[in-house]
Design a protein around this motif. Sequence first.
Motif, PDB file in Angstrom:
ATOM      1  N   ALA A   9       6.369  -8.237   1.489  1.00  0.00           N
ATOM      2  CA  ALA A   9       5.877  -7.194   2.392  1.00  0.00           C
ATOM      3  C   ALA A   9       6.374  -5.818   1.966  1.00  0.00           C
ATOM      4  O   ALA A   9       5.606  -4.844   1.938  1.00  0.00           O
ATOM      5  CB  ALA A   9       6.314  -7.499   3.823  1.00  0.00           C
ATOM      6  N   HIS A  31       4.879  -4.361  -1.127  1.00  0.00           N
ATOM      7  CA  HIS A  31       3.546  -3.857  -0.790  1.00  0.00           C
ATOM      8  C   HIS A  31       3.633  -2.457  -0.200  1.00  0.00           C
ATOM      9  O   HIS A  31       2.901  -1.550  -0.626  1.00  0.00           O
ATOM     10  CB  HIS A  31       2.870  -4.806   0.199  1.00  0.00           C
ATOM     11  N   TRP A  32       4.516  -2.273   0.752  1.00  0.00           N
ATOM     12  CA  TRP A  32       4.572  -0.996   1.473  1.00  0.00           C
ATOM     13  C   TRP A  32       5.358   0.076   0.719  1.00  0.00           C
ATOM     14  O   TRP A  32       4.994   1.262   0.761  1.00  0.00           O
ATOM     15  CB  TRP A  32       5.202  -1.194   2.845  1.00  0.00           C
ATOM     16  N   TYR A  91       2.257  -6.470   7.923  1.00  0.00           N
ATOM     17  CA  TYR A  91       1.823  -7.208   6.736  1.00  0.00           C
ATOM     18  C   TYR A  91       1.428  -8.643   7.079  1.00  0.00           C
ATOM     19  O   TYR A  91       0.444  -9.170   6.546  1.00  0.00           O
ATOM     20  CB  TYR A  91       2.942  -7.205   5.696  1.00  0.00           C
ATOM     21  N   TYR A  92       2.166  -9.276   7.986  1.00  0.00           N
ATOM     22  CA  TYR A  92       1.934 -10.697   8.264  1.00  0.00           C
ATOM     23  C   TYR A  92       1.144 -10.963   9.546  1.00  0.00           C
ATOM     24  O   TYR A  92       0.495 -12.015   9.653  1.00  0.00           O
ATOM     25  CB  TYR A  92       3.266 -11.452   8.324  1.00  0.00           C
ATOM     26  N   ARG A 138       0.473   4.315   2.969  1.00  0.00           N
ATOM     27  CA  ARG A 138       1.187   3.418   2.061  1.00  0.00           C
ATOM     28  C   ARG A 138       1.488   4.124   0.735  1.00  0.00           C
ATOM     29  O   ARG A 138       2.579   3.975   0.182  1.00  0.00           O
ATOM     30  CB  ARG A 138       0.364   2.152   1.813  1.00  0.00           C
TER      31      ARG A 138
END
Length: 547
Positions: free
Chosen positions: A276, A279-280, A373-374, A433
């Motif tokens: 996560a 990604h961010w 994210y999840y 992001r």
Amino acid sequence: MTYRLFVHIIFLMMPFVSVNAQLLSEKNNFTRQDTLRGSITPERSWWDLTYYHLDIKINPDDKYISGKNTIQYKVLENKNVMQIDLQHPLKIKKVLQNNEELIVKHDGNAHFITLKSNQTVGSLQNIEVYYEGHPKEAVNAPWDGGFSWKKDKNGNHFVATSCQGLGASVWWPNKDHMYDEVDSMLISVNVPKNLVEVSNGRLRKIEEFTDTKTYHWYVANPINNYGVNVNIGDYVHFSEIYDGKNGNLDMDYYVLRDNLKKAKEHFKDAPKMMKAFEHWFGPYPFYKDGFKLVEVPYLGMEHQSSVTYGNNYMKGYLGNDLSGTGWGLKFDFIIIHESGHEWFANNITYKDIADMWIHESFTAYSENLFLDYYYGKKASADYVIGTRNGIANDRPIIGFYNVNNEGSGDMYYKGANMLHTLRQLIEDDEKWRHILRGLNSTFYHQTVTTQQIENYLSKESGIDLTAFFNQYLRTIKIPALEYKIENKQLKYRWTNSVGNFDMPIQVTINEKEQWLFPKADWKTMPLNSNATTLTIDPDFYVYVKKL
């Protein structure tokens, strides 16, 4: 969760409410020692840290530490008095350069060393600082830190250090100011033979002696001084390879022997966190040093590449949800929060602890980005909005500069809600992001100021955020949208706001979403009727007042 329970949990978490807490304690009167600790003194500014070799012996039976720190530095100016920090009751026994003992003048926790050899600009030099003693014992680690001398349930020593705010000089001699990070470091720790010692970076070798062992850990990346740690226990080790943004990443776990089985299940949150946050925020910043979770006898801390863990293998914060929404029980708070600091604290580090919000606001915000994210955007929004119950608005988020002073504990969830509000202003999640990832690449392995972060966010967002940050970081005032409806007109303005505060806000009027652009003066908008309902998007951290 009841409000009383929620407040109790926040009190447990937020250091400023602890009677014994050093970290985040309110203070308005400062001493010479505060200035020596918190400012870039002339005796610090002329030399640049390049390398440490901390070589120590720890005797848990006697709660005693002894050894030396070899400090390598580059000469920036031709001066000869150097400040090294070490806190009472530890004592400097001697300081050597080129095998010559040097004169040391002691001023509380600051020690001024007069060098004999010529300090030629551009040259690399070394000093060796020998020290020993019984270091301060932590009262309420990690908030009032030092050494935690504990034992596990089998009677084995279980020892760890923590020192943010209090300062790394509480247990080892160093240049104890955040502006100058050492480029690399070797940590050599001698412990009783039946115990395992874990520090930052990668294990180079273990030396065996009759009754003791010395563990040698090498840190290849720049590291802030409070990020350096020692952990000692009856540890067992397991590991995995994570397929990360920059290739294979070693993820190592050190836990007490009896906890191995549950740790292998519970620590599955660690690779989830890595996925996560890469990604961010972009690639994990310390591939050379790997990533570790290390069990300790206190709650946890963001020690670089050696994140410490003591959340009792529970979801949430010691089994509780700090948001009161249920979403906080979807992850282990300490694994997610403290690991988030690898990007915001260890990669991007404040120069002055007054700007500690750079660490804590972004990392508290990372909790809901993990959920985003999840579990999606609504779950993450519900979580961060729920944490507003823990905001005190007692004093500004930014502290006093040059005296080792932190701002309000609101840097956690007021700061997180400030960033969540900023996300709404940007109106483009991919751009947001990109900005977060850009922060970590632009300021990669750097120490920074608030102004640098503010300027970057203004530039990359395309919005002048000067008044926005003045409002949320430098005052305790939460902007209030004041409005009234009369004669088929909506009148609205910002109150309780700083000068030039003109933040747009999204509202719903008669079930239609739209933007308003309030300022301090009244603005008017025609309506179809006086029978109008107006609600504010809860993603904005503001108050509303209908007249």
